[in-house]
Design a protein around this motif. Sequence first.
Motif, PDB file in Angstrom:
ATOM      1  N   LYS A 184       0.832  -1.211   0.000  1.00  0.00           N
ATOM      2  CA  LYS A 184       0.000   0.000   0.000  1.00  0.00           C
ATOM      3  C   LYS A 184       0.863   1.257   0.000  1.00  0.00           C
ATOM      4  CE  LYS A 184      -3.851  -2.299   2.322  1.00  0.00           C
ATOM      5  NZ  LYS A 184      -4.462  -2.594   3.658  1.00  0.00           N
ATOM      6  N   LYS A 223      -6.459  -5.904  -4.500  1.00  0.00           N
ATOM      7  CA  LYS A 223      -7.439  -4.933  -3.991  1.00  0.00           C
ATOM      8  C   LYS A 223      -6.837  -3.544  -3.766  1.00  0.00           C
ATOM      9  CE  LYS A 223      -9.942  -8.621  -1.552  1.00  0.00           C
ATOM     10  NZ  LYS A 223     -10.267  -9.170  -0.198  1.00  0.00           N
ATOM     11  N   ASP A 225      -5.534  -0.022  -4.507  1.00  0.00           N
ATOM     12  CA  ASP A 225      -5.678   1.016  -5.539  1.00  0.00           C
ATOM     13  C   ASP A 225      -4.298   1.486  -5.989  1.00  0.00           C
ATOM     14  OD1 ASP A 225      -8.419   0.915  -5.376  1.00  0.00           O
ATOM     15  OD2 ASP A 225      -8.562   2.572  -3.943  1.00  0.00           O
ATOM     16  N   GLU A 228      -1.385  -1.762 -10.767  1.00  0.00           N
ATOM     17  CA  GLU A 228      -2.030  -2.200 -12.007  1.00  0.00           C
ATOM     18  C   GLU A 228      -1.507  -3.549 -12.489  1.00  0.00           C
ATOM     19  OE1 GLU A 228      -2.702   0.784 -15.041  1.00  0.00           O
ATOM     20  OE2 GLU A 228      -2.194   2.377 -13.610  1.00  0.00           O
TER      21      GLU A 228
END
Length: 443
Positions: A184, A223, A225, A228
């Motif tokens: 993250k 999951k 964000d 990619e």
Amino acid sequence: MPYTVGMVSLGCAKNRVDAEMMLYSLKQAGYKIVEEAAMADVAIINTCGFIESAKQESIDEILELAQLKKEGKIKAIIATGCLAERYREQMMKELYEIDAVVGIGANKDIADVVEKVLEKNKVETFPDKRQLPLEGGRIQSTEFYYAYIKIAEGCDNHCTYCAIPMIRGAYRSRKLESILDEAKNLALNGVKELIIIAQDTTKYGIDIYGEYKLAALLKELCKIDGIEWIRVLYCYPECITDELIEVFANEEKVLKYIDMPLQHCDGAVLKRMNRKGNREELTALINKLRERIPGITLRTTFIAGFPGETEEQFEQLAEFSREIGFERMGCFPYSQEEDTPAAKMPDQIDEDIKQQRADILMEQQQTVMEKLCEKLIDTQIDVITEGFDRYAECYFGRSKADAPEVDGKVFFTTSGRKPSLGEIVKVKITDFLDCDPIGEMVI
């Protein structure tokens, strides 16, 4: 004015992650990090000790820096990493220009080591390998848009040709939550492509959860964000479960790219390597992967000239490689690594023969790659933009089928908007050169 520290990290991406964590510790301790080790007060060489050529590269780097130290351009040299861990007694004796030799368990103490060498102390420290940090802050040394994430350390496979278990110790998985937190943070810093690494990624979780957890980890990473592409390296064939195959087939962010170092296909050779399987079993697995994951890119590596490999067994390997037509493949002549079981095996093969066999496999692969490139013509592929080649006057990047450093590039022109670094664009392939596709960005 703070002292400057520069680091040269050699070898694999796993070593690179260790280097990034050491650089973070040094920055936190107040040292100024410079990109060029040769321009620093203290030069750290994070060495590789995997095979003979890698060891020699590490030694050459130390000797180059030693000359700069002799000329008064740098103050101290520190050796860390696999070569330092493996040859702890010999390093300081044979390379007397070194001021510190640091085992991997002492990576967490690197700032203290730098302080001591600046005070003109010689340092040799080799704590337990298990003290090597699995997590912590990093100074990312790759381009901002991609990063490696190490999910485990060490290895329990004990392949007879490999010194890694001796150097790195037993397999240790990171907690899943720790990996997700790091991923993250990387995404927040602009990382689009996560590259999952360990000595054996497919065994992830078995030691702390009692079951393979790579599939579950990948689902959670999907999951996040900003991420990619998720690329997985170092998958062992015997641990590729149906659950993992489903993740590769169905999760959009997980690239249909499996790096599966097979080393050989002959059952008898694999048994001497302490590897599982044979040609029939490996062929069945590959057919299953291609059937269940359409469009998959399979990368593998082979060892040519393993002790006792007969001409017939090599021919089997060459035929297998031709028959399968791996999308990506590397082959290395066997390196006789001291203190490994294979080094003591009878029927060691002549260096010239080993190299000749490796060359034959790589020449075959050239033909395979050319056919694959021909099939790409008139298709559109996604490419992550990596830069502009001033000589060729075109942009370049990597496709989903290309991992950094080990695979090729895609070169492309644009007649309109200029893509930004790290941008994923569509490219229509029109030609290829030396197995690198060439095309034009689709506006």
